[in-house]
Write an enzyme that holds these catalytic residues in place. Structure first.
Site, PDB file in Angstrom:
ATOM      1  N   THR A  99      33.268  40.872  52.096  1.00  0.00           N
ATOM      2  CA  THR A  99      34.388  41.802  52.316  1.00  0.00           C
ATOM      3  C   THR A  99      34.219  42.998  51.384  1.00  0.00           C
ATOM      4  O   THR A  99      33.342  43.013  50.509  1.00  0.00           O
ATOM      5  CB  THR A  99      35.757  41.155  52.008  1.00  0.00           C
ATOM      6  N   ASN A 129      47.811  36.840  50.287  1.00  0.00           N
ATOM      7  CA  ASN A 129      46.372  37.112  50.286  1.00  0.00           C
ATOM      8  C   ASN A 129      45.965  38.319  49.443  1.00  0.00           C
ATOM      9  O   ASN A 129      44.868  38.325  48.883  1.00  0.00           O
ATOM     10  CB  ASN A 129      45.921  37.314  51.745  1.00  0.00           C
ATOM     11  N   LYS A 141      43.354  33.213  39.296  1.00  0.00           N
ATOM     12  CA  LYS A 141      43.172  32.305  40.431  1.00  0.00           C
ATOM     13  C   LYS A 141      43.463  30.845  40.042  1.00  0.00           C
ATOM     14  O   LYS A 141      43.890  30.042  40.874  1.00  0.00           O
ATOM     15  CB  LYS A 141      41.769  32.467  41.019  1.00  0.00           C
ATOM     16  N   TYR A 168      39.965  37.270  36.091  1.00  0.00           N
ATOM     17  CA  TYR A 168      40.164  36.857  37.501  1.00  0.00           C
ATOM     18  C   TYR A 168      40.258  35.337  37.576  1.00  0.00           C
ATOM     19  O   TYR A 168      41.106  34.795  38.293  1.00  0.00           O
ATOM     20  CB  TYR A 168      38.998  37.400  38.325  1.00  0.00           C
TER      21      TYR A 168
HETATM   22  N1  LIG Z   1      35.717  38.253  49.199  1.00  0.00           N
HETATM   23  C1  LIG Z   1      35.502  37.193  48.403  1.00  0.00           C
HETATM   24  O1  LIG Z   1      34.343  36.853  48.107  1.00  0.00           O
HETATM   25  C2  LIG Z   1      36.666  36.386  47.883  1.00  0.00           C
HETATM   26  C3  LIG Z   1      36.389  35.153  47.289  1.00  0.00           C
HETATM   27  C4  LIG Z   1      37.433  34.395  46.788  1.00  0.00           C
HETATM   28  C5  LIG Z   1      38.736  34.840  46.897  1.00  0.00           C
HETATM   29  N2  LIG Z   1      38.985  36.048  47.472  1.00  0.00           N
HETATM   30  C6  LIG Z   1      40.391  36.471  47.546  1.00  0.00           C
HETATM   31  O2  LIG Z   1      40.729  36.750  48.892  1.00  0.00           O
HETATM   32  C7  LIG Z   1      41.793  37.707  48.919  1.00  0.00           C
HETATM   33  C8  LIG Z   1      41.433  38.824  49.879  1.00  0.00           C
HETATM   34  O3  LIG Z   1      40.284  39.489  49.377  1.00  0.00           O
HETATM   35  P1  LIG Z   1      39.229  40.256  50.294  1.00  0.00           P
HETATM   36  O4  LIG Z   1      37.897  39.785  49.878  1.00  0.00           O
HETATM   37  O5  LIG Z   1      39.629  40.204  51.716  1.00  0.00           O
HETATM   38  O6  LIG Z   1      39.404  41.742  49.700  1.00  0.00           O
HETATM   39  P2  LIG Z   1      39.623  43.165  50.352  1.00  0.00           P
HETATM   40  O7  LIG Z   1      39.493  44.132  49.248  1.00  0.00           O
HETATM   41  O8  LIG Z   1      38.762  43.329  51.564  1.00  0.00           O
HETATM   42  O9  LIG Z   1      41.148  43.107  50.861  1.00  0.00           O
HETATM   43  C9  LIG Z   1      42.208  43.029  49.952  1.00  0.00           C
HETATM   44  C10 LIG Z   1      43.392  43.802  50.514  1.00  0.00           C
HETATM   45  O10 LIG Z   1      44.473  43.699  49.571  1.00  0.00           O
HETATM   46  C11 LIG Z   1      45.089  44.969  49.471  1.00  0.00           C
HETATM   47  N3  LIG Z   1      45.774  45.098  48.196  1.00  0.00           N
HETATM   48  C12 LIG Z   1      45.234  45.220  46.956  1.00  0.00           C
HETATM   49  N4  LIG Z   1      46.197  45.377  46.040  1.00  0.00           N
HETATM   50  C13 LIG Z   1      47.384  45.335  46.717  1.00  0.00           C
HETATM   51  C14 LIG Z   1      48.740  45.463  46.321  1.00  0.00           C
HETATM   52  N5  LIG Z   1      49.092  45.659  45.039  1.00  0.00           N
HETATM   53  N6  LIG Z   1      49.691  45.343  47.278  1.00  0.00           N
HETATM   54  C15 LIG Z   1      49.352  45.159  48.577  1.00  0.00           C
HETATM   55  N7  LIG Z   1      48.080  45.073  49.018  1.00  0.00           N
HETATM   56  C16 LIG Z   1      47.118  45.165  48.083  1.00  0.00           C
HETATM   57  C17 LIG Z   1      43.953  45.960  49.633  1.00  0.00           C
HETATM   58  O11 LIG Z   1      44.427  47.261  50.009  1.00  0.00           O
HETATM   59  C18 LIG Z   1      43.100  45.300  50.696  1.00  0.00           C
HETATM   60  O12 LIG Z   1      43.465  45.718  51.991  1.00  0.00           O
HETATM   61  C19 LIG Z   1      42.004  38.159  47.475  1.00  0.00           C
HETATM   62  O13 LIG Z   1      43.106  37.455  46.919  1.00  0.00           O
HETATM   63  C20 LIG Z   1      40.721  37.745  46.789  1.00  0.00           C
HETATM   64  O14 LIG Z   1      40.878  37.532  45.413  1.00  0.00           O
HETATM   65  C21 LIG Z   1      37.989  36.834  47.979  1.00  0.00           C
END
Ligand SMILES: NC(=O)c1ccc[n+]([C@@H]2O[C@H](COP(=O)([O-])OP(=O)(O)OC[C@H]3O[C@@H](n4cnc5c(N)ncnc54)[C@H](O)[C@@H]3O)[C@@H](O)[C@H]2O)c1
Length: 266
Positions: A192, A90, A159, A155
């Site tokens: 988030t 994730n 993905k 990005y």
């Molecule tokens: N929020 C959205 O709208 C959305 C949409 C599509 C996909 N995503 C994907 O969902 C996933 C989670 O995103 P989120 O929205 O919860 O973001 P977020 O920023 O709330 O959480 C991401 C977490 O990943 C951790 N992280 C970042 N780099 C890291 C590393 N090198 N090693 C370990 N941990 C690391 C961060 O510290 C954070 O706790 C991501 O892959 C993101 O691309 C999010």
């Protein structure tokens, strides 16, 4: 009886957002959860919250781009809990901006965090899962892995890579009769912290202004991109899909794309 009773799961990026909600629901549904993240304080707080609610969880600091750490995390999980059933890849970042202004170093960093991490996690999880007869790997892609997003082109590349890597590994695991399923999840606009971590220039040029706040207004983003359901998703709504893929309810699913996007891509 919980939906993932007795299973052992690793959730990367479990300190925040979708990862946090995933760790919490997996623990609530009976799994032992290894929460990993680079953010130690927030990760430990998630684990404390899970334990306070009666769940089983441990925190390990992990930068997902570090190959040696992947060996340690999977090894210590099997040593402590006896097996590995579920890996949720994730952790991710989403820096944005015009592609002509992106440096090669920034591109490579994004590839490392969003793609190398999924390769490494998968590589180390498969032998551990195969040893106990199977498992479920869930890779968090995005709607940006299905369609283009201006300002998020690099990005998009990461993905999209996660999406097809998932399908290749899914077939490899299925044809090898490993019992391991591999699926991707494609969230839309989810409320988030990730949106507040984008470059200020990206926020200024592409995202709508948010009044008086440092973090962008995710609801305003959902309005701007015209999410058909009319609002942003919650991390728990993505975690519910991840729980399904982690559980035996999805036993005949592999190589699939679970899209949870309020209708954005339909
Ligand atoms: N929020 C959205 O709208 C959305 C949409 C599509 C996909 N995503 C994907 O969902 C996933 C989670 O995103 P989120 O929205 O919860 O973001 P977020 O920023 O709330 O959480 C991401 C977490 O990943 C951790 N992280 C970042 N780099 C890291 C590393 N090198 N090693 C370990 N941990 C690391 C961060 O510290 C954070 O706790 C991501 O892959 C993101 O691309 C999010």
């Amino acid at each position: 009886m919980g939906r993932v009773d007795g299973k052992v799961a690793i959730v990367t990026g479990g300190a925040s957002g979708i990862g946090r909600a995933t760790a919490e629901i997996l623990a609530r549904e009976g799994a032992s959860v290894v929460v990993t993240d680079i953010d130690v304080r927030a990760g430990e707080a998630v684990v404390e919250g899970i334990k306070a609610a009666g769940g089983k969880a441990v925190f390990h600091k992990q930068d997902v781009v570090d190959e040696a750490l992947w060996g340690d995390i999977v090894g210590s999980t099997v040593a402590e809990f006896g097996k590995l059933d579920v890996l949720v890849n994730n952790a991710g970042i989403a820096p944005g901006g015009p592609i002509t202004e992106m440096t090669l170093a920034a591109w490579r960093n994004l590839m490392e965090v969003n793609v190398d991490s999924v390769f490494l996690g998968t590589k180390y999880a498969i032998p551990a899962m195969a040893a106990s007869g199977g498992g479920s790997i869930i890779n968090i892609s995005s709607v940006a892995g299905l369609q283009g997003a201006p300002g998020l082109t690099a990005y998009n590349a990461t993905k999209g890579a996660v999406r097809l890597f998932t399908k290749g590994v899914a077939k490899e695991c299925a044809m090898g009769q490993t019992g391991i399923r591999v699926n991707s999840v494609h969230p839309g606009i989810i409320d988030t912290a990730i949106w507040g971590k984008m470059d200020a220039s990206m926020q200024d040029s592409i995202l709508p202004p948010s009044e008086g706040a440092n973090a962008p207004d995710v609801e305003a983003i959902a309005q701007m991109v015209q999410v058909p359901m009319g609002h942003a998703g919650k991390p728990q709504e993505i975690a519910a899909g991840i729980l399904f893929l982690a559980s035996d309810d999805s036993s005949h699913m592999t190589g699939s794309e679970l899209v949870i996007d309020g209708g954005m891509t339909c």
